[in-house]
Write a protein that holds these residues in place. Structure first.
Motif, PDB file in Angstrom:
ATOM      1  N   ARG A  37     -81.852 -54.683 -90.402  1.00 14.54           N
ATOM      2  CA  ARG A  37     -81.304 -56.025 -90.778  1.00 14.54           C
ATOM      3  C   ARG A  37     -81.798 -56.096 -92.286  1.00 14.54           C
ATOM      4  O   ARG A  37     -80.847 -56.513 -93.138  1.00 14.54           O
ATOM      5  CB  ARG A  37     -82.081 -56.968 -90.039  1.00 14.54           C
ATOM      6  CG  ARG A  37     -81.239 -57.465 -89.010  1.00 14.54           C
ATOM      7  CD  ARG A  37     -81.711 -58.968 -88.570  1.00 14.54           C
ATOM      8  NE  ARG A  37     -83.385 -59.267 -88.373  1.00 14.54           N
ATOM      9  CZ  ARG A  37     -83.778 -58.771 -87.104  1.00 14.54           C
ATOM     10  NH1 ARG A  37     -83.402 -58.150 -86.301  1.00 14.54           N
ATOM     11  NH2 ARG A  37     -85.166 -58.893 -87.319  1.00 14.54           N
ATOM     12  N   ALA A  38     -82.902 -55.634 -92.977  1.00 18.59           N
ATOM     13  CA  ALA A  38     -83.174 -55.781 -94.357  1.00 18.59           C
ATOM     14  C   ALA A  38     -82.139 -54.983 -95.186  1.00 18.59           C
ATOM     15  O   ALA A  38     -81.832 -55.385 -96.258  1.00 18.59           O
ATOM     16  CB  ALA A  38     -84.620 -55.371 -94.513  1.00 18.59           C
ATOM     17  N   GLY A  39     -81.797 -53.731 -94.424  1.00 15.07           N
ATOM     18  CA  GLY A  39     -80.886 -52.980 -95.366  1.00 15.07           C
ATOM     19  C   GLY A  39     -79.498 -53.497 -95.528  1.00 15.07           C
ATOM     20  O   GLY A  39     -78.669 -53.333 -96.093  1.00 15.07           O
ATOM     21  N   GLN A  40     -79.014 -54.313 -94.372  1.00 17.13           N
ATOM     22  CA  GLN A  40     -77.679 -54.907 -94.428  1.00 17.13           C
ATOM     23  C   GLN A  40     -77.739 -56.356 -95.146  1.00 17.13           C
ATOM     24  O   GLN A  40     -76.774 -56.786 -95.760  1.00 17.13           O
ATOM     25  CB  GLN A  40     -77.303 -55.363 -93.013  1.00 17.13           C
ATOM     26  CG  GLN A  40     -77.092 -53.969 -92.117  1.00 17.13           C
ATOM     27  CD  GLN A  40     -76.152 -53.081 -92.698  1.00 17.13           C
ATOM     28  OE1 GLN A  40     -74.991 -53.575 -92.986  1.00 17.13           O
ATOM     29  NE2 GLN A  40     -76.483 -51.901 -92.970  1.00 17.13           N
ATOM     30  N   ASN A  41     -78.910 -56.737 -95.351  1.00 14.65           N
ATOM     31  CA  ASN A  41     -78.936 -58.166 -96.135  1.00 14.65           C
ATOM     32  C   ASN A  41     -79.530 -57.969 -97.768  1.00 14.65           C
ATOM     33  O   ASN A  41     -79.591 -58.635 -98.456  1.00 14.65           O
ATOM     34  CB  ASN A  41     -80.055 -58.983 -95.453  1.00 14.65           C
ATOM     35  CG  ASN A  41     -79.965 -59.561 -94.125  1.00 14.65           C
ATOM     36  OD1 ASN A  41     -78.516 -59.443 -93.769  1.00 14.65           O
ATOM     37  ND2 ASN A  41     -80.615 -59.719 -93.180  1.00 14.65           N
ATOM     38  N   ARG A  45     -75.855 -52.518 -99.858  1.00 17.78           N
ATOM     39  CA  ARG A  45     -75.624 -52.240 -98.301  1.00 17.78           C
ATOM     40  C   ARG A  45     -75.598 -50.609 -98.537  1.00 17.78           C
ATOM     41  O   ARG A  45     -74.582 -50.106 -98.867  1.00 17.78           O
ATOM     42  CB  ARG A  45     -74.496 -52.983 -97.932  1.00 17.78           C
ATOM     43  CG  ARG A  45     -74.741 -54.401 -97.732  1.00 17.78           C
ATOM     44  CD  ARG A  45     -73.619 -55.088 -97.497  1.00 17.78           C
ATOM     45  NE  ARG A  45     -73.264 -54.776 -96.059  1.00 17.78           N
ATOM     46  CZ  ARG A  45     -73.409 -55.525 -94.934  1.00 17.78           C
ATOM     47  NH1 ARG A  45     -73.616 -56.792 -95.211  1.00 17.78           N
ATOM     48  NH2 ARG A  45     -73.024 -55.187 -93.944  1.00 17.78           N
ATOM     49  N   LEU A  46     -76.788 -50.246 -98.022  1.00 13.00           N
ATOM     50  CA  LEU A  46     -76.548 -48.670 -97.448  1.00 13.00           C
ATOM     51  C   LEU A  46     -76.758 -48.571 -96.180  1.00 13.00           C
ATOM     52  O   LEU A  46     -77.417 -49.045 -95.420  1.00 13.00           O
ATOM     53  CB  LEU A  46     -77.903 -48.098 -98.196  1.00 13.00           C
ATOM     54  CG  LEU A  46     -77.765 -48.274 -99.713  1.00 13.00           C
ATOM     55  CD1 LEU A  46     -79.282 -47.657-100.136  1.00 13.00           C
ATOM     56  CD2 LEU A  46     -76.908 -47.164-100.398  1.00 13.00           C
ATOM     57  N   SER A  47     -75.985 -47.696 -95.453  1.00 17.31           N
ATOM     58  CA  SER A  47     -76.011 -47.144 -94.294  1.00 17.31           C
ATOM     59  C   SER A  47     -77.362 -46.554 -93.970  1.00 17.31           C
ATOM     60  O   SER A  47     -78.011 -46.145 -94.845  1.00 17.31           O
ATOM     61  CB  SER A  47     -74.834 -46.162 -93.855  1.00 17.31           C
ATOM     62  OG  SER A  47     -75.192 -44.708 -94.306  1.00 17.31           O
ATOM     63  N   ARG A 122     -87.500 -55.841 -99.513  1.00 19.79           N
ATOM     64  CA  ARG A 122     -86.942 -56.514 -98.562  1.00 19.79           C
ATOM     65  C   ARG A 122     -87.380 -56.206 -97.074  1.00 19.79           C
ATOM     66  O   ARG A 122     -87.776 -56.980 -96.318  1.00 19.79           O
ATOM     67  CB  ARG A 122     -85.364 -56.258 -98.515  1.00 19.79           C
ATOM     68  CG  ARG A 122     -84.741 -56.888 -97.778  1.00 19.79           C
ATOM     69  CD  ARG A 122     -84.836 -58.409 -97.850  1.00 19.79           C
ATOM     70  NE  ARG A 122     -84.325 -59.432 -96.586  1.00 19.79           N
ATOM     71  CZ  ARG A 122     -83.648 -60.557 -97.030  1.00 19.79           C
ATOM     72  NH1 ARG A 122     -83.459 -60.806 -98.167  1.00 19.79           N
ATOM     73  NH2 ARG A 122     -83.105 -60.926 -95.783  1.00 19.79           N
ATOM     74  N   ARG A 123     -87.636 -54.879 -96.759  1.00 26.32           N
ATOM     75  CA  ARG A 123     -88.206 -54.716 -95.359  1.00 26.32           C
ATOM     76  C   ARG A 123     -89.517 -55.231 -95.197  1.00 26.32           C
ATOM     77  O   ARG A 123     -90.016 -55.763 -94.073  1.00 26.32           O
ATOM     78  CB  ARG A 123     -88.337 -53.214 -95.330  1.00 26.32           C
ATOM     79  CG  ARG A 123     -86.782 -52.562 -95.046  1.00 26.32           C
ATOM     80  CD  ARG A 123     -86.878 -51.023 -95.000  1.00 26.32           C
ATOM     81  NE  ARG A 123     -85.695 -50.500 -94.332  1.00 26.32           N
ATOM     82  CZ  ARG A 123     -85.317 -49.348 -94.302  1.00 26.32           C
ATOM     83  NH1 ARG A 123     -86.088 -48.300 -94.747  1.00 26.32           N
ATOM     84  NH2 ARG A 123     -84.257 -48.892 -93.796  1.00 26.32           N
ATOM     85  N   ALA A 124     -90.343 -55.075 -96.417  1.00 27.53           N
ATOM     86  CA  ALA A 124     -91.832 -55.673 -96.338  1.00 27.53           C
ATOM     87  C   ALA A 124     -92.021 -57.078 -95.995  1.00 27.53           C
ATOM     88  O   ALA A 124     -92.548 -57.795 -95.152  1.00 27.53           O
ATOM     89  CB  ALA A 124     -92.854 -55.403 -97.475  1.00 27.53           C
TER      90      ALA A 124
END
Length: 167
Positions: A37-41, A45-47, A122-124
């Motif tokens: 979710r962090a990557g999509q937000n 935007r990376l796969s 963002r993930r953290a």
């Protein structure tokens, strides 16, 4: 008597490792969902595969296309197309090796490194949001368990995984 024997075979014996592995799998699924979710937000935007490729190049700067394909579990042609997209986005650079002009080494650009840093932050933040809902003693137990899991997954007699500096 026959019905009892059939019922006994239908119910497996209580296996604490089976229960633990299922609980870890459930927790890993929740963690991966939070992670993705962090990557999509994020602004970039990376796969998941693109992130894996950038992380692999960060861990092994100068890796060639074959090495990258191996690290991300893709074929060489698929890794080449992946690099094309990452290069077009300005995250990756292909450089000729100084020792062998036929060899192409991969490296992150500043934008690529910045994208990974932003994603990591963002993930953290997202993980922090989840962890704040846990009581302190459960969070401490989780951290102790994760550290033990990490140690068990990399026994001393095995080679350590590629790691980014400072991680």
């Amino acid at each position: 008597m026959e019905a009892t024997a059939t019922m006994d075979r239908a119910q497996p014996a209580h296996d604490p490792l089976d229960e633990a592995s299922r609980a870890v799998a459930d927790a890993a699924e929740a963690l991966v969902d939070c992670w993705n979710r962090a990557g999509q937000n994020s602004a970039t935007r990376l796969s998941a595969l693109q992130v894996r490729a950038l992380v692999a190049v960060r861990r092994v700067p100068g890796a060639n296309l074959s090495r990258l394909a191996e690290m991300v579990g893709a074929s060489v042609p698929a890794a080449s197309r992946l690099c094309d997209r990452l290069e077009a986005a300005g995250f990756l650079r292909r450089d000729r090796a100084a020792t062998d002009r036929r060899e192409i080494g991969l490296s992150l650009t500043k934008d690529g490194a910045d994208a990974l840093l932003s994603l990591s932050e963002r993930r953290a933040e997202d993980l922090r949001d989840v962890l704040q809902h846990m009581p302190d003693e459960e969070r401490d137990a989780l951290l102790a368990g994760l550290r033990a899991f990490t140690r068990a997954s990399h026994p001393p007699d095995s080679a350590p995984p590629d790691r980014a500096p400072g991680r």
